[in-house]
Design a protein around this motif. Sequence first.
Motif, short mmCIF file in Angstrom:
data_model
loop_
_atom_site.label_atom_id
_atom_site.label_comp_id
_atom_site.label_asym_id
_atom_site.label_seq_id
_atom_site.Cartn_x
_atom_site.Cartn_y
_atom_site.Cartn_z
N SER A 354 28.62 34.90 -30.69
CA SER A 354 29.74 35.97 -30.36
C SER A 354 29.64 36.44 -29.03
N MET A 355 28.88 35.83 -28.24
CA MET A 355 28.75 36.30 -26.66
C MET A 355 29.95 36.27 -25.95
N ARG A 356 30.15 37.18 -25.16
CA ARG A 356 31.14 37.18 -24.28
C ARG A 356 30.62 37.22 -22.73
N ILE A 357 30.88 36.32 -21.71
CA ILE A 357 30.48 36.32 -20.44
C ILE A 357 31.66 36.57 -19.43
N SER A 358 31.48 37.72 -18.81
CA SER A 358 32.47 37.91 -17.67
C SER A 358 32.72 36.84 -16.88
N THR A 359 34.10 36.76 -16.39
CA THR A 359 34.53 35.66 -15.53
C THR A 359 33.69 35.64 -14.33
N VAL A 365 27.59 31.48 -11.70
CA VAL A 365 26.92 30.02 -12.02
C VAL A 365 27.68 28.89 -11.70
N LEU A 366 28.90 28.87 -11.85
CA LEU A 366 29.72 27.59 -11.54
C LEU A 366 29.53 27.20 -9.91
N SER A 367 29.61 28.13 -9.11
CA SER A 367 29.66 28.03 -7.64
C SER A 367 28.16 27.40 -7.11
N ILE A 368 26.82 27.98 -7.78
CA ILE A 368 25.77 27.54 -7.61
C ILE A 368 25.54 26.02 -8.10
N ALA A 369 26.01 25.66 -9.32
CA ALA A 369 25.74 24.45 -10.18
C ALA A 369 26.75 23.32 -9.30
N THR A 370 27.78 23.68 -8.78
CA THR A 370 28.64 22.62 -8.12
C THR A 370 28.02 22.32 -6.51
N ALA A 371 27.44 23.40 -6.08
CA ALA A 371 26.77 23.10 -4.81
C ALA A 371 25.42 22.34 -4.91
N ARG A 372 24.68 22.45 -6.08
CA ARG A 372 23.53 21.81 -6.51
C ARG A 372 23.93 20.34 -6.66
N VAL A 373 24.92 20.10 -7.58
CA VAL A 373 25.34 18.71 -7.86
C VAL A 373 26.84 18.68 -7.63
N MET A 388 36.63 29.45 -13.56
CA MET A 388 36.35 29.05 -15.00
C MET A 388 36.33 30.54 -15.53
N THR A 389 36.74 30.55 -16.82
CA THR A 389 36.87 31.80 -17.46
C THR A 389 36.71 31.53 -19.06
N GLN A 390 36.28 32.78 -19.76
CA GLN A 390 35.90 32.36 -21.14
C GLN A 390 37.31 32.68 -21.91
N ALA A 391 37.57 31.86 -22.68
CA ALA A 391 38.92 32.03 -23.48
C ALA A 391 38.72 32.86 -24.87
N SER A 392 37.47 32.52 -25.44
CA SER A 392 37.11 33.23 -27.02
C SER A 392 35.77 33.08 -27.24
N THR A 393 35.47 33.50 -28.35
CA THR A 393 34.06 33.69 -28.77
C THR A 393 34.06 32.78 -30.36
N ARG A 394 32.83 32.73 -30.92
CA ARG A 394 32.87 31.95 -32.12
C ARG A 394 33.63 30.75 -32.49
N PRO A 395 33.24 29.76 -31.68
CA PRO A 395 32.24 29.51 -30.72
C PRO A 395 32.69 29.96 -29.24
N PRO A 396 31.73 30.17 -28.45
CA PRO A 396 32.03 30.40 -27.02
C PRO A 396 32.85 29.32 -26.37
N THR A 397 34.10 29.75 -26.02
CA THR A 397 35.09 28.58 -25.48
C THR A 397 35.47 28.97 -24.04
N PHE A 398 35.26 27.87 -23.16
CA PHE A 398 35.38 28.08 -21.64
C PHE A 398 36.65 27.24 -21.18
N VAL A 399 37.25 27.89 -20.33
CA VAL A 399 38.52 27.12 -19.72
C VAL A 399 38.11 26.80 -18.28
#
Length: 443
Positions: A354-359, A365-373, A388-399
């Motif tokens: 049910s976790m929701r993560i702010s955009t 995290v996306l910026s660090i990950a794409t700079a690393r690889v 990227m952003t989170q569209a929904s929960t259960r399950p966590p779905t990211f766009v």
Amino acid sequence: MAKPVVAIVGRPNVGKSTLFNKLIGTRLSIVDDKPGVTRDRIYGDCEWLNHHFLLVDTGGIEPYSNDVILKQMRTQAELAIETADVIILVTDIRSGVLASDMEVASMLQKSNKPVVLCVNKCDTVGTPDPEFYEFYNLGLGDPIAVSSTHGHGTGDLLDEVISYFPEDYEDEENDEEVINVAIIGKPNVGKSSLVNKISGTNRAIVSNIAGTTRDTTDTYIENNYGKFNFIDTAGLRRKSKINDNIEKYSIIRARMAVERANVCVIMIDATEGFTEQDSKVAGIALEQGKACIIAVNKWDAVEKDGKTMKEFRDKLAVDFSFMSYAPVIFISAQTGLRIDKLYEMIVFVHSQNSMRISTGKLNEVLSIATARVQPPTDKGKRLKIYYMTQASTRPPTFVFFVNNKELFHFSYQRYLENQIRDIFGLDGTPVRFMIRERNEGKK
């Protein structure tokens, strides 16, 4: 409340599968390379006038004699009676009413289940042929003329089907504080023993509620860990004579239980280890995006040394590689070993699902990950991920919004999933990615 279940029954060659496919429509096209999703799919989600239900096709009978026809028809009807909320009996106007039709109609009448009589292959629009009225002799009320090939009459058929649904089945209020937990697994793994141990040892408010489906029992528990409704799919082998179909119908019942659940406890028999059926049951939970726990039961019956648990856990990591996010717990429903820990784990994976993560945090995290690889390239073109952003929960779905979906390879998606999990946890839950091109929809 679970969606109603509608079963299609009838003798061979009356057009059951054709009707099934017509009613399911494009929903039948489901990716079938996940565990638990077989090519021989005999159920699917159906919708009519904003009513959602599970449609079950009881086809696949290949009789060799009249006696075999009647025997298998009885078995088929029994399965439908046991599983369904509404039954569609399909007959064939070209062959008229046969003895097998009469036999099944008699069984269905005694079941007290709602039955909708479908007279198939009425391919001429308008007044039905005189033979149509012969079907009143089945004693199932007004028959409905249908052409499953052309779709004629299917609307009238579905109107009649949904008229038997409870008016409030989709509007029933749910207590958000209650975690619905499906106990799933192959027969004799200890599902009922676990529920009995839970309900008998936890000084809790316990009540047995008749499940929405015929083959589940709900047990409500309220204790220091929270409020829980355990859905037990026991009794899957009650009708031992159902040999060829038993696994298919076990899967259907497990699917209905999973659909109602927030968390799935997938029980494995420690004395037998991992089996193909365990994979199929787990695949249902994966397909529906549920939080999952792998509970290895009967751990007290296993001879152990200092390495036994680690070796078992390592093997499960391989067997459940498609569900590597699911935590593993070793329990005994007989002795109550680690039952308290199981409660804690259920609450935890439910919160992760049910976790929701702010955009803002996601894009850090996306910026660090794409700079690393660096994102992948193909023929001189590089993938650009704008945000990227989170569209929904259960399950966590990211766009993800990108310049070119084709460049967003699966391996890079997996890398980003691992980065997100490293930072935010998301233990016990699948995550889903949706890829959008930034200009999509503006053409």
